[in-house]
Design a protein around this motif. Structure first.
Motif, PDB file in Angstrom:
ATOM      1  N   ARG A   2       1.002  -1.186   0.005  1.00  0.00           N
ATOM      2  CA  ARG A   2       0.019   0.144  -0.044  1.00  0.00           C
ATOM      3  C   ARG A   2       0.974   1.166   0.083  1.00  0.00           C
TER       4      ARG A   2
ATOM      5  N   GLU B  93       2.264   1.775  -3.417  1.00  0.00           N
ATOM      6  CA  GLU B  93       1.018   2.243  -4.311  1.00  0.00           C
ATOM      7  C   GLU B  93       0.762   3.900  -3.972  1.00  0.00           C
ATOM      8  N   ILE B  94       0.584   4.145  -2.580  1.00  0.00           N
ATOM      9  CA  ILE B  94       0.454   5.503  -2.467  1.00  0.00           C
ATOM     10  C   ILE B  94       1.593   6.463  -2.886  1.00  0.00           C
TER      11      ILE B  94
ATOM     12  N   ASP C 255       1.743  15.382 -12.610  1.00  0.00           N
ATOM     13  CA  ASP C 255       0.707  16.226 -13.181  1.00  0.00           C
ATOM     14  C   ASP C 255       0.680  17.606 -12.660  1.00  0.00           C
TER      15      ASP C 255
ATOM     16  N   ALA D 217       2.715  10.368  -9.402  1.00  0.00           N
ATOM     17  CA  ALA D 217       1.783  10.830 -10.631  1.00  0.00           C
ATOM     18  C   ALA D 217       1.213  11.916 -10.369  1.00  0.00           C
ATOM     19  N   LYS D 218       0.609  12.235  -9.259  1.00  0.00           N
ATOM     20  CA  LYS D 218       0.106  13.745  -9.114  1.00  0.00           C
ATOM     21  C   LYS D 218       0.993  14.923  -8.919  1.00  0.00           C
TER      22      LYS D 218
ATOM     23  N   GLU E 153       1.071   6.904  -6.621  1.00  0.00           N
ATOM     24  CA  GLU E 153       0.172   7.828  -6.729  1.00  0.00           C
ATOM     25  C   GLU E 153       0.511   9.343  -6.537  1.00  0.00           C
ATOM     26  N   MET E 154       1.069   9.529  -5.600  1.00  0.00           N
ATOM     27  CA  MET E 154       1.732  10.739  -5.055  1.00  0.00           C
ATOM     28  C   MET E 154       2.674  11.292  -6.185  1.00  0.00           C
TER      29      MET E 154
END
Length: 107
Positions: A29, A32-33, A43, A39-40, A36-37
């Motif tokens: 996890r 995964e987090i 972006d 990717a954010k 995600e961070m």
């Protein structure tokens, strides 16, 4: 008593195995987090770069327009001054040249 010790050891082994699986799940996890961070963040950085470029382009266009307008004004002003000088020359060139000739003759 021996059976109770074996049960306790067995139960502790189960707890340890469960804790190990939980730790593995937590690590998955966390990854995964983290993804995600990332990717954010990417972006956000991309959007910020695009917005900055857009604003810089707008500012550059505005400054270019202002420069062109100022240059056109200076050209117009220069043309008017040259026209006035030409008119003065046309009106007074004989008088000026006569005065120059008189000054040269006196010397």
């Amino acid at each position: 008593m021996e059976k109770a010790v074996d049960e306790v050891i067995s139960r502790l082994a189960e707890i340890e195995e469960t804790a190990k699986r939980m730790n593995e799940a937590v690590e998955v996890r966390k990854k995964e987090i983290s993804a995600e961070m990332e990717a954010k963040t990417k972006d956000f950085d991309d959007r910020l770069a695009a917005e900055t470029k857009r604003r810089l382009d707008e500012l550059g266009q505005k400054l270019e327009k202002e420069k062109e307008e100022a240059l056109a004004g200076l050209k117009e002003e220069t043309a008017q001054r040259l026209e006035k000088l030409q008119q003065k020359y046309d009106r007074e060139h004989e008088k000026m040249s006569d005065g120059l000739v008189k000054d040269m003759v006196r010397i």
